[in-house]
Write a protein that holds these residues in place. Structure first.
Motif, PDB file in Angstrom:
ATOM      1  N   PHE A  31      -0.704 -15.645  -3.864  1.00 38.67           N
ATOM      2  CA  PHE A  31      -1.322 -14.760  -2.876  1.00 38.67           C
ATOM      3  C   PHE A  31      -0.339 -13.683  -2.439  1.00 38.67           C
ATOM      4  CE2 PHE A  31      -2.369 -13.535   1.490  1.00 38.67           C
ATOM      5  CZ  PHE A  31      -3.694 -13.168   1.340  1.00 38.67           C
ATOM      6  N   ASP A  32      -0.800 -12.419  -2.454  1.00 35.79           N
ATOM      7  CA  ASP A  32      -0.014 -11.281  -1.989  1.00 35.79           C
ATOM      8  C   ASP A  32      -0.834 -10.551  -0.925  1.00 35.79           C
ATOM      9  OD1 ASP A  32       0.980  -8.559  -1.680  1.00 35.79           O
ATOM     10  OD2 ASP A  32       2.245  -8.951  -3.427  1.00 35.79           O
ATOM     11  N   PRO A  33      -0.406 -10.574   0.331  1.00 36.17           N
ATOM     12  CA  PRO A  33      -1.202  -9.973   1.410  1.00 36.17           C
ATOM     13  C   PRO A  33      -1.495  -8.490   1.207  1.00 36.17           C
ATOM     14  CG  PRO A  33       0.532 -11.355   2.305  1.00 36.17           C
ATOM     15  CD  PRO A  33       0.801 -11.242   0.841  1.00 36.17           C
ATOM     16  N   ARG A  34      -0.525  -7.735   0.709  1.00 35.12           N
ATOM     17  CA  ARG A  34      -0.739  -6.304   0.527  1.00 35.12           C
ATOM     18  C   ARG A  34      -1.800  -6.025  -0.533  1.00 35.12           C
ATOM     19  NH1 ARG A  34       5.373  -3.702   0.718  1.00 35.12           N
ATOM     20  NH2 ARG A  34       5.673  -3.868   2.987  1.00 35.12           N
ATOM     21  N   GLN A  35      -1.722  -6.719  -1.643  1.00 32.06           N
ATOM     22  CA  GLN A  35      -2.729  -6.534  -2.674  1.00 32.06           C
ATOM     23  C   GLN A  35      -4.098  -7.002  -2.194  1.00 32.06           C
ATOM     24  OE1 GLN A  35      -1.623  -8.005  -6.546  1.00 32.06           O
ATOM     25  NE2 GLN A  35       0.505  -7.317  -6.329  1.00 32.06           N
ATOM     26  N   TYR A  36      -4.103  -8.039  -1.398  1.00 30.00           N
ATOM     27  CA  TYR A  36      -5.359  -8.523  -0.823  1.00 30.00           C
ATOM     28  C   TYR A  36      -5.988  -7.438   0.058  1.00 30.00           C
ATOM     29  CZ  TYR A  36      -8.646 -11.587   1.632  1.00 30.00           C
ATOM     30  OH  TYR A  36      -9.782 -12.164   2.156  1.00 30.00           O
ATOM     31  N   LEU A  37      -5.180  -6.851   0.937  1.00 29.74           N
ATOM     32  CA  LEU A  37      -5.686  -5.789   1.806  1.00 29.74           C
ATOM     33  C   LEU A  37      -6.199  -4.607   0.999  1.00 29.74           C
ATOM     34  CD1 LEU A  37      -2.991  -5.787   4.645  1.00 29.74           C
ATOM     35  CD2 LEU A  37      -5.333  -6.643   4.783  1.00 29.74           C
TER      36      LEU A  37
END
Length: 416
Positions: A209-215
């Motif tokens: 999981f990568d928060p920036r890519q998720y956003l």
């Protein structure tokens, strides 16, 4: 002129009383009196004209001023003001706040501190999951996220050795759920500055999981409510819609053709479409403002809330709610609330009446783990609260005659 006229009138009156009627002196006095009276009347009428004009001008000005005042009053009357601020000038009113910590002295900018974070990560935690939570928080960049921990076991000091602990907001209340904390400490006006709110459980693996890519994905897709998909091989999956699809960026619906609760292309309602589970939801600020108002003060487990979250999707729930496959997590499914060691029961000062729920054999029988398992009771209470929430929703729909259900036809067309 008025004073001169009165003096002359007095003199003539004395003269007329003392002289014959047609005496020359009397006639002269009468003539003078007539002339003065004429002059006085002329002056009066002329001055009256000026006075009347000035009065009309003043009246006109008063009418304009009164109209402007009434207009200002009407404008101010319709201006939206937060309750309780009526006595304050508008410019001093601060409607919202945030969770940013401020320095006791100097200027934050001069000290090189970063700009306020744009998003919020809030997690309900217990000390037993400290290592898991540490890995979660480290995935979220400090410049992009404020971190807030809800300590349901009352233990806070033992988190101090983590490098990020001092910048996190710690809130402690014993034996309370994530939704209890969220209702009381994540008011929409407090978190209004944050674009997205991650309201997560503590038992989540984030290796993939990568928060920036998720956003980036949810912004591109216009998702108001979302969650990362669950790795089906390693996770405890309760609803198939949350399971990750390989080689997929995201999905919004699930197809299920066997068993109860079938879902096909005609399905338009949760849990077939427009639905996320409650262990790792992500809300936009607008969606959270809506969802927060739907959370009940006393129904702390929030069961049943997930079925209604689509109403907060800021539009079509079939488009604005989704599960992200490209950024997925592992739901470990660890039992947390309800399982406590006996020494923890004493340290957290559990009420004696709670002990009365256990049978005497349970209280007296020796246990290898020395633990008291209240999970069955917690689950039972969750089911009870779900029924209460459903009943409240039904009553609210019946009582609010102005409310129109945008999904009523969708529900009727859905296949169960």
């Amino acid at each position: 002129m008025e004073c001169e006229y009165k003096r002359l009138l007095l003199e003539c009156s004395i003269t007329l009383q003392a002289s014959p009627v047609w005496d020359p002196k009397s006639r002269s006095c009468l003539c003078s009196l007539f002339v003065v009276a004429a002059l006085f009347c002329g002056a009066y009428f002329i001055s009256s004209g000026f006075i009347a004009k000035e009065y009309k001008d003043r009246l006109s000005r008063w009418e304009v001023i009164n109209m402007l005042q009434n207009s200002k009053f009407n404008v101010c009357k319709i201006r939206c003001r937060p309750p309780g601020t009526e006595a304050l000038p508008q410019g001093i009113v601060v409607k919202m706040s945030n969770l940013e910590m401020r320095p006791l002295w100097s200027d934050a900018v001069k000290n090189g501190n970063p700009e306020p974070s744009a998003n919020l990560l809030a997690i309900a935690v217990g000390i037993k999951q400290k290592e898991i939570v540490d890995r979660i928080v480290k995935k979220f960049p400090s410049r992009d996220f404020v971190v807030m921990l809800f300590h349901y076991d009352g233990i806070v000091d033992e988190w101090r050795d983590l490098e990020w602990s001092d910048r996190a907001i710690h809130v402690s209340a014993v034996n309370q759920t994530k939704w209890w904390f969220a209702k009381r400490f994540l008011h929409p006006d407090i978190v209004a500055e944050y674009k997205y709110i991650f309201l997560w459980d503590e038992d989540l693996g984030v290796d993939n999981f990568d928060p920036r890519q998720y956003l980036s994905i949810i912004e591109d897709e216009g998702l108001e409510i979302s969650q990362p998909a669950l790795d089906p091989d390693k996770s405890e999956v309760h609803h198939q819609i949350t399971a990750r699809r390989k080689n997929s960026r995201l999905h919004r619906r699930i197809y299920k053709f066997k068993g109860s609760g079938r879902c096909d292309a005609r399905s338009t309602a949760p849990p077939c479409i427009g639905w996320v589970e409650m262990m790792a939801p992500v809300f936009s600020r607008a969606a959270w403002r809506c969802a927060w108002h739907m959370i009940q003060n006393d129904l702390i487990h929030a069961w049943g809330l997930d079925m209604q979250l689509g109403y907060c999707a800021q539009g079509d729930r079939m488009k604005n709610v989704g599960v992200i496959d490209a950024q997925y997590i592992v739901h470990l499914g660890l039992p947390t609330l309800g399982i406590m060691a006996e020494n923890e029961l004493n340290s957290t000062q559990v009420n004696i009446t709670q002990r009365e729920h256990f049978s005497k054999s349970e209280a007296m029988a020796p246990s290898e783990s020395h633990k008291v398992d209240n999970r069955p009771e917690v689950r039972r209470q969750s089911f009870i609260e779900m029924q209460i929430f459903r009943k409240r929703w039904e009553n609210a729909v019946k009582e609010d005659r102005c409310w129109v259900d945008p999904y009523q036809q969708s529900v009727n067309k859905s296949t169960r």
